[in-house]
Scaffold this motif. Structure first.
Motif, short mmCIF file in Angstrom:
data_model
loop_
_atom_site.label_atom_id
_atom_site.label_comp_id
_atom_site.label_asym_id
_atom_site.label_seq_id
_atom_site.Cartn_x
_atom_site.Cartn_y
_atom_site.Cartn_z
N THR A 262 0.80 -1.23 0.00
CA THR A 262 0.00 0.00 0.00
C THR A 262 0.83 1.28 0.00
N THR A 263 2.15 1.16 -0.08
CA THR A 263 3.02 2.33 -0.08
C THR A 263 3.50 2.63 -1.49
N PRO A 264 3.11 3.75 -2.05
CA PRO A 264 3.55 4.08 -3.41
C PRO A 264 5.07 4.14 -3.50
N GLY A 265 5.59 3.60 -4.59
CA GLY A 265 7.03 3.65 -4.81
C GLY A 265 7.82 2.55 -4.14
N SER A 266 7.14 1.61 -3.47
CA SER A 266 7.86 0.51 -2.82
C SER A 266 8.52 -0.38 -3.88
#
Length: 337
Positions: A262-266
């Motif tokens: 759910t974390t953008p850019g992971s």
């Protein structure tokens, strides 16, 4: 539970046939080096700089390895005692390099690293270093078939004695999380040609070691890209977490996977689960894949027909599917033009 069911995997050791060794059994315990033999006047790779920025030459200092076993292709498993600079923990680490590592065409190339973790306590030994399991032979065979990278296989102790630490820095306990995430990789970087990016770093583990392998990749996706987790739990369960709920939640693979998803850019991570049809836990792994395999988290489950909760079954699954799947997302060595 990983602490209890891991004992079953350890029992599988006695089921393995002996493997053929070279007639050099008297070299067990003798000093050895993983440095490739060099022509007279050639530069020592341990002190050379790489032309390719993706390659990290050995940084040193060189560890004192001794021969633990010699395989029938002449390659050796070495063992050293590592005094963890960051964790403060001291334990043994076994390492094997494939025959390609010593070849002239790869003298300036990095090799991918596979950190292999056992089940049960994994102390004072790591059963993947026992040649009867044929982990190293499996890598060699699949490399010959073009289905695996020629991994440097690293086999550290899993715990600090006969207690289970979830591969984590539990407050007031030996820092086994830092041992696994920092000290063991630092040992490899000091002594081997490795990739500077996570594209050349992966874990594998069975049972309790599968939990630790899974947790390390999900907690440190900037360092490690992929994992084969065989018969693992997906939640921490060490009794040593009592009184440290917040720290335990920070080392929960399900929470770590949810955060990545759910974390953008992971960064993308690749989880290859394995489970046998003759063991429990399949429904939990299917739930994990269904719930968390989204966005940058790529997770799949390989079911091993007639497989049990033991190293023999997991190695069969690796030979059939999982080692090839892992290899497809990692970098391999590049021969000189």
């Amino acid at each position: 539970m990983s602490f209890l069911t891991g004992l079953v995997a350890l029992a599988g050791l006695c089921a393995y046939p002996a493997v053929k060794y070279l007639d050099v059994l008297n070299d067990v315990g003798e000093p050895m080096s993983f440095s490739r033999a060099l022509p007279d006047g050639a530069a020592d790779p341990a002190h050379a700089s790489a032309a390719d920025p993706a390659v990290r030459m050995p940084t040193g200092p060189q560890a004192a390895f001794r021969t633990a076993a010699t395989l029938d292709d002449g390659t050796k498993i070495g063992v050293t005692t590592l005094h963890g600079r960051k964790s403060g923990f001291t334990g043994k680490v076994w390492i094997w390099a494939p025959k390609e590592y010593y070849e002239e065409r790869y003298r300036n190339s990095a090799f991918p690293v596979l950190i292999a973790l056992p089940g049960s306590y994994g102390y004072p030994s790591n059963y993947w270093a026992a040649t009867g399991h044929k982990l190293q032979r499996t890598v060699t065979d699949l490399v010959a078939l073009g289905r695996s990278r020629p991994f440097v296989v690293v086999m550290p102790v899993l715990n600090a004695g006969k207690r289970y630490y979830d591969g984590s820095d539990i407050p007031g306990q030996p820092r086994m999380g830092t041992w696994m995430s920092d000290d063991v990789p630092d040992l490899v970087k000091a002594n081997f040609r490795t990739f500077t990016s996570r594209d050349g770093w992966a874990f594998m583990g069975s049972s309790s070691g599968g939990f630790v392998a899974l947790k390390q990749v999900l907690k440190h996706p900037d360092r490690f890209k992929a994992v084969i987790a065989s018969g693992p739990d997906t939640r921490p369960d060490s009794p040593l977490w009592r009184g440290h709920r917040a720290e335990m939640r920070a080392n929960d693979p399900e929470r770590l996977a949810q955060r990545l998803a759910t974390t953008p850019g992971s960064p993308d991570v690749y989880v290859q689960f394995q489970i046998g049809t003759r063991e429990g836990g399949r429904a939990n792994l299917e739930r994990f894949v269904q719930r968390y395999a989204k966005g940058p988290v790529h997770a799949r489950l390989h079911v091993i027909e007639d497989g049990g909760h033991n190293a023999r079954s997991y190695l069969r699954g690796m030979r059939d599917v999982s080692l090839e799947a892992l290899s497809k997302v990692l970098r391999g060595p590049t021969p000189a033009p």
